[in-house]
Enzyme design. Structure first.
Site, PDB file in Angstrom:
ATOM      1  N   HIS A 132      39.321  38.848  41.469  1.00 55.32           N
ATOM      2  CA  HIS A 132      38.172  38.867  41.546  1.00 55.32           C
ATOM      3  C   HIS A 132      37.879  38.064  42.691  1.00 55.32           C
ATOM      4  CE1 HIS A 132      38.521  34.877  39.625  1.00 55.32           C
ATOM      5  NE2 HIS A 132      37.709  34.330  40.222  1.00 55.32           N
ATOM      6  N   HIS A 142      33.117  29.625  38.251  1.00 53.77           N
ATOM      7  CA  HIS A 142      33.364  28.595  39.562  1.00 53.77           C
ATOM      8  C   HIS A 142      32.214  28.074  39.899  1.00 53.77           C
ATOM      9  CE1 HIS A 142      35.804  32.496  40.103  1.00 53.77           C
ATOM     10  NE2 HIS A 142      36.149  32.069  41.284  1.00 53.77           N
ATOM     11  N   HIS A 164      44.849  33.410  48.004  1.00 53.29           N
ATOM     12  CA  HIS A 164      43.744  33.490  49.197  1.00 53.29           C
ATOM     13  C   HIS A 164      43.765  31.418  49.019  1.00 53.29           C
ATOM     14  CE1 HIS A 164      41.714  33.350  44.965  1.00 53.29           C
ATOM     15  NE2 HIS A 164      40.454  32.545  45.745  1.00 53.29           N
ATOM     16  N   GLU A 179      44.771  31.442  40.454  1.00 56.14           N
ATOM     17  CA  GLU A 179      43.611  31.371  39.743  1.00 56.14           C
ATOM     18  C   GLU A 179      44.867  32.525  38.686  1.00 56.14           C
ATOM     19  OE1 GLU A 179      39.889  31.776  41.854  1.00 56.14           O
ATOM     20  OE2 GLU A 179      40.851  33.451  41.917  1.00 56.14           O
TER      21      GLU A 179
END
Lengths: 114, 280
Positions: B12, B59, B192, B239
């Site tokens: 995502h 988030h 990331h 995540e």
């Protein structure tokens, strides 16, 4: 969260409130006045005035909250990233382009859809 | 008998939502990723799920630092779209499956997973960046049960605990009365890094190793710490615990039928589909 230097909770509250369009408008119209609604102290005001993205992260502010400030101010995530790397936007885009090319051989992809 | 008929792990990211909303899905840079999602969408459709349990992370769009549950399940009839700062995306509220959600929450608590429940959860890009790509056709195809894992406000649950959540979820789904076909989706990652001098660095070798481990030796991932994941795939790659929980919910003999990986821009984007051996 690191609380000793900067009031991270209060800065976070300010950024969280940017989910509301009226607060984004107020922030765009007069950033300093908007920031002063929160008990973020002179250090907090200084960091947000930049904004100094990396120092905000170092103080303990979540990148997921900083993206709300970036969205409000019309700053892209690429520009935020470039600032954190100490690069210009163009330099960072060049880095990403080179990284894309270097890593492309490791992609696992389906046949193209028409 | 209610059973899990599919498990899907996928990335995502706001970038996915922005590319989709800007109509950029056929641009050369983005097309490979959206083609992979199109495959995933067809694959999931063929599994004919009646309901989706979507494991993701918020988030700081729904939860805030006043209280942040390690695990939280939505038990509402529908879910609104969050405004993350760009204005809410133009999707209808997502239908929930409150009967299934209440059952799952009760069973999870009975089995020692102390999760929070929520009657009002706004869905951010953790849910909403991939879901229109895999379960939307004029409208939402199947009702959902959102399940969040805290990867934001430290201290975080351990990967082993996220695995335990998934295992308990699998048993909880199987005990639901009736003949529901349930798919479990885990979103997030892969690599990331969104801070510091390595901002934007992608770690493709680790991403491929992670997907390999998830396929062949998923239990070995329980030995990793969040710090291990951060070191291997960047701070924000933790995540992947959402993929772990998805995999743990499935029977051990599930087979990986779908695997795509696309390192591009700020992320290593991944998609993996698992089919339980017993599921028709």
């Amino acid at each position: 969260m690191n609380q000793h230097a900067v009031n991270v909770y209060e800065i976070s509250r300010l950024l969280y409130d940017l989910r509301q369009p009226a607060n984004r408008e107020a922030c765009r119209a007069n950033p300093q006045a908007f920031y002063r609604r929160y008990a973020i102290g002179e250090d907090g005001l200084r960091l947000l005035a930049g904004p100094d993205w990396q120092e905000l992260v170092d103080a303990g502010v979540s990148i997921y909250l900083l993206t709300k400030l970036a969205a409000t101010l019309g700053v892209s995530l690429i520009e935020v990233g470039a600032a954190m790397r100490g690069m210009s936007k163009e330099q960072f885009e060049r880095f990403l382009g080179e990284q894309n090319r270097r890593n492309r051989a490791l992609a696992v992809l389906p046949e193209e859809e028409t | 008998m209610t059973m899990i008929v599919a498990g899907l792990g996928c990335s995502h990211a706001p970038s996915i939502a922005h590319a989709y909303d800007a109509g950029a899905t056929r641009e050369p840079g983005w097309k490979p990723l959206f083609d992979a999602f199109a495959r995933a969408r067809r694959w999931l459709g063929e599994r004919r799920p009646d309901a989706l349990v979507v494991i993701y992370n918020d988030h700081v769009d729904n939860f805030f630092f006043d209280t942040w549950p390690a695990f939280a399940m939505g038990v509402a009839g529908e879910y609104q779209i969050a405004d993350e700062g760009w204005g809410p995306r133009r999707f209808a509220p997502v239908p929930g499956h409150p009967a299934l959600a209440r059952h799952l929450a009760a069973r999870l608590l009975e089995s020692g997973i102390d999760l929070a429940t929520s009657r009002r959860m706004e869905l951010d890009h953790g849910f909403l960046s991939p879901m229109p790509l895999i379960d939307f056709e004029q409208g939402w195809r199947a009702p959902v049960v959102p399940l969040t894992i805290n990867v934001v406000l430290e201290p975080l649950p351990t990967p082993a605990r996220c695995w335990a959540l998934g295992e308990a979820l699998g048993a909880a789904v199987a005990s639901y009365p009736g003949d529901l076909r349930v798919a479990v989706i885990g979103t997030g990652g892969l690599s990331h890094q969104l801070a510091g001098p390595d901002f934007g660095k992608v770690f493709p070798r680790w991403d491929l190793e992670f997907m390999e481990l998830l396929e062949r030796a998923p239990q070995s991932l329980k030995d990793y710490t969040m710090a291990d994941f951060a070191r291997r795939g960047g701070e924000h790659s933790i995540e992947v615990v959402q993929w772990m929980a998805m995999r743990a919910a499935l029977p051990a003999d599930s087979r990986m039928e779908l695997k795509y990986y696309y390192p591009f821009g700020l992320m290593g984007y991944g998609i993996a589909g698992f089919r339980p051996a017993q599921a028709d």
